[in-house]
Motif scaffolding. Structure first.
Motif: not given
Length: 246
Positions: A16, A122-124, A147-149, A151, A166, A170, A173
């Motif tokens: 992440v 993924g990107c948080l 995936e991108v979330l 917050t 968050g 993520l 996901r």
């Protein structure tokens, strides 16, 4: 780059990454957004150059603090009584800024692609969802992320890192337990802390606005840039695969 301790325990199943000052220099986005506010200020009958200069100073003092445009207007000599009518359109101008391109840090795209070939990535990221989406689109890195979330979509500023929800969402996901991700980010108080909150590990990159922030809480490793952090992550993944083969 500081030496990383040996990796003990189960290997990470996903990576992440943070966005701002991890994959690209946030100063590039802020410069464009400040110029947009300066133009909107001039259109509203203010001294646009003075407002722009004041906003640049406020952003340099801390880009994630609330009320930045309010303080810039006051610093530019705008009466407090005038703020209610001026702040909303200027905030809208800041939010609506969509950069055509934001260059990632040197080597960041290749490093991200290498990670993505091995595990889900993924990107948080924290912030206004529209702003963060525009930034990510401008970097050209979106196709490399599973995936991108953002917050803030989970509950506004209260959901920002280091709040753990968050990262948990993520990780779900990405199809992995939250404690089996490896987080890479530039801010100990956010990226490293959110990893610790779910029992995961983090690599801190010393670049951008918070490059000189103390390593509190401590990360598993500290590197000078994202490619070096990705190389460490790949080393863990490769070493785990070799060990498993034996």
């Amino acid at each position: 780059m500081t030496g990383a301790p040996a990796w003990d325990g189960p290997p990470p199943l996903a990576v992440v990454v943070d966005l701002d000052d991890t994959l690209y220099p946030q100063a590039a986005y802020l410069a464009g957004a400040a110029e947009a506010v300066g133009r909107a200020s001039a259109a509203a009958g203010l001294d646009g150059a003075r407002v722009h200069a004041a906003l640049v100073r406020e952003l340099a003092a801390g880009s994630d603090r609330g009320g930045t445009i309010d303080r810039a207007l006051l610093a530019a000599g705008v009466p407090d009584a005038a703020l209610p009518g001026l702040v909303p359109p200027l905030v809208a101008a800041f939010t609506a800024h969509e950069p055509v391109a934001l260059a990632p840090y040197p080597g960041a795209a290749a490093a991200l692609a290498a990670l993505a070939r091995g595990v889900p990535v993924g990107c948080l990221t924290d912030g206004n969802p529209a702003i963060q989406a525009a930034k990510l689109a401008a970097t050209g890195l979106l196709p490399l992320l599973a995936e991108v979330l953002v917050t803030d979509t989970l509950g506004g500023r209260a959901a920002r890192k280091p709040a753990p929800e968050g990262l948990r969402v993520l990780a779900g996901r990405l199809g992995v337990p939250a404690d089996r991700v490896l987080v890479i980010g530039d801010r100990p108080g956010k990226d490293v802390a959110v990893a610790a909150a779910v029992g995961a590990r983090a690599v801190r990159v010393r670049q951008g606005e918070y490059a000189d922030a103390p390593d509190v809480p401590p990360a598993w490793a500290v590197t000078a840039d994202f490619p070096a952090a990705a190389a460490l992550a790949l080393g863990v993944l490769t070493g785990s695969a070799v060990a498993a083969a034996h």
